[in-house]
Write an enzyme that holds these catalytic residues in place. Sequence first.
Site, PDB file in Angstrom:
ATOM      1  N   SER A 246       0.821  -1.203   0.000  1.00 33.83           N
ATOM      2  CA  SER A 246       0.000   0.000   0.000  1.00 33.83           C
ATOM      3  C   SER A 246       0.865   1.267   0.000  1.00 33.83           C
ATOM      4  O   SER A 246       1.738   1.401  -0.840  1.00 33.83           O
ATOM      5  CB  SER A 246      -0.958  -0.067   1.188  1.00 33.83           C
ATOM      6  OG  SER A 246      -2.051   0.757   0.926  1.00 33.83           O
ATOM      7  N   HIS A 387      -7.616  -5.669   0.082  1.00 35.44           N
ATOM      8  CA  HIS A 387      -6.381  -4.901   0.275  1.00 35.44           C
ATOM      9  C   HIS A 387      -5.650  -5.415   1.523  1.00 35.44           C
ATOM     10  O   HIS A 387      -6.093  -5.164   2.652  1.00 35.44           O
ATOM     11  CB  HIS A 387      -6.816  -3.444   0.460  1.00 35.44           C
ATOM     12  CG  HIS A 387      -5.702  -2.460   0.540  1.00 35.44           C
ATOM     13  ND1 HIS A 387      -4.971  -2.096  -0.554  1.00 35.44           N
ATOM     14  CD2 HIS A 387      -5.219  -1.744   1.590  1.00 35.44           C
ATOM     15  CE1 HIS A 387      -4.079  -1.180  -0.190  1.00 35.44           C
ATOM     16  NE2 HIS A 387      -4.206  -0.958   1.113  1.00 35.44           N
TER      17      HIS A 387
HETATM   18  C1  GTR Z   1      -5.452   4.591   1.574  1.00 35.51           C
HETATM   19  C2  GTR Z   1      -4.820   5.370   0.447  1.00 35.51           C
HETATM   20  C3  GTR Z   1      -4.076   4.454  -0.471  1.00 35.51           C
HETATM   21  C4  GTR Z   1      -3.238   3.421   0.258  1.00 35.51           C
HETATM   22  C5  GTR Z   1      -3.832   2.976   1.573  1.00 35.51           C
HETATM   23  C6  GTR Z   1      -2.865   2.300   2.532  1.00 35.51           C
HETATM   24  O1  GTR Z   1      -6.189   5.390   2.423  1.00 35.51           O
HETATM   25  O2  GTR Z   1      -5.851   6.033  -0.230  1.00 35.51           O
HETATM   26  O3  GTR Z   1      -3.294   5.209  -1.375  1.00 35.51           O
HETATM   27  O4  GTR Z   1      -1.953   3.878   0.451  1.00 35.51           O
HETATM   28  O5  GTR Z   1      -4.391   4.009   2.289  1.00 35.51           O
HETATM   29  O6  GTR Z   1      -1.712   2.686   2.643  1.00 35.51           O
HETATM   30  O7  GTR Z   1      -3.326   1.364   3.205  1.00 35.51           O
END
Ligand code: GTR
Length: 406
Positions: A246, A387
Amino acid sequence: MDADAANYDESKVPVYTLTDPLVMADGSKVADADAWLVKRRPEILKLFQDHVYGRGPGKPAGQEFDVVSENRSALDGKAIRKEIDVFFLGREKHAKMRMLIYIPKDAKGPAPAFIGLNFRGNHTIHKDPEISITESWVPNDKQIGYENNQPSERSRGSQASRWQVEKLISRGYALATIYCGDIDPDFHDGFKNGVHPLFYKEGQTSPASDEWGTVGAWAWGLSRGLDYLENEAEVDGKKVAVMGHSRLGKTSLWAGATDERFALVISNNSGCGGAALSKRQVGETVGRINSSFPHWFNGNFKKYSDNEAALPLDQHMLIALMAPRPVYVASAIEDRWADPRGEFLSAFHASPVYKLFGKDGMPAEEMPEENKPVISTISYHIRSGVHDVTAYDWDRFLDFADSYMR
Ligand code: GTR
């Protein structure tokens, strides 16, 4: 705009033109690997410094390392555990990060390693009660008992599924990890905390618009971790893979681009500002990321909020900066916010640069099906689920690393 209001409809992706990584700024064609390395690669690196991540200060003089703990019989005797304080400007200046390292106990020689930043503190990557709890600012997180920006004892091991320490050790790899907040706390304070002020020129109070933001600082911290690993007799400093998830996957890519000592680079679910093409504007966009996280990128990147077409680059060129080193881009099917297709297309469009080196790059022209990895010098998979980093992802990364680092 919330995540649900973002575009996920392929028919609404604007018509966009990707910059050709193999055409120099003066319009001439990159003829061979040498021209790429000597001329085009530095041009592209500069584009990313100028417009996206900013320029960092490079390797500081006078860095010092303290081994603050060592247990040669950690994880039921399977691993050696060390904690290292890296003093960026020497002990006297105090500024430091703490790196946790597990090394396979039965390694026949210096072990190949993975290095990556973690989100919540070193003690969250494994239940091991001897890992020191971070003293840095932490984000509040009720689930793990983080309040008033203080960490908690009960958060130990709360991110263990993302690290799979036993799996890495049993497959012969060392793991080095650092809490990202030791390098720069993840909130926008105008760059007063974290490492930025250590490098201000006289009178400077924040980075110039082409200087590093937080992602740049984190990537710089990974390089400082590698500085230590190069001096660690039980780790092979020439076989260190950089991995991140991420926001920290955006960071692993930038670390791989700025520091060619990283032998292999892995981006997991890195999305916008990571592996995903910005010009597609699917899921998280440049405008959205700059408003939610104004500290991650440099000042100039703000010019491209709702103006992606004006970018003189796109993220396929970031992947190309890894060439000829192996790189793995991983997506997850439910992680639409990160635009899996855009992540795949970056990997795909970096391939012509790998071909200059006689390597395949990404051989698939179409996105593979769920859980059907495409494995080559540029590898890619889209895992089922959300995610996250899972055992499935690590199995793929370890198999990939086996081909290059064993
Ligand atoms: C979210 C962000 C993403 C990603 C994510 C993370 O809020 O929009 O770009 O980086 O966080 O790091 O888990």
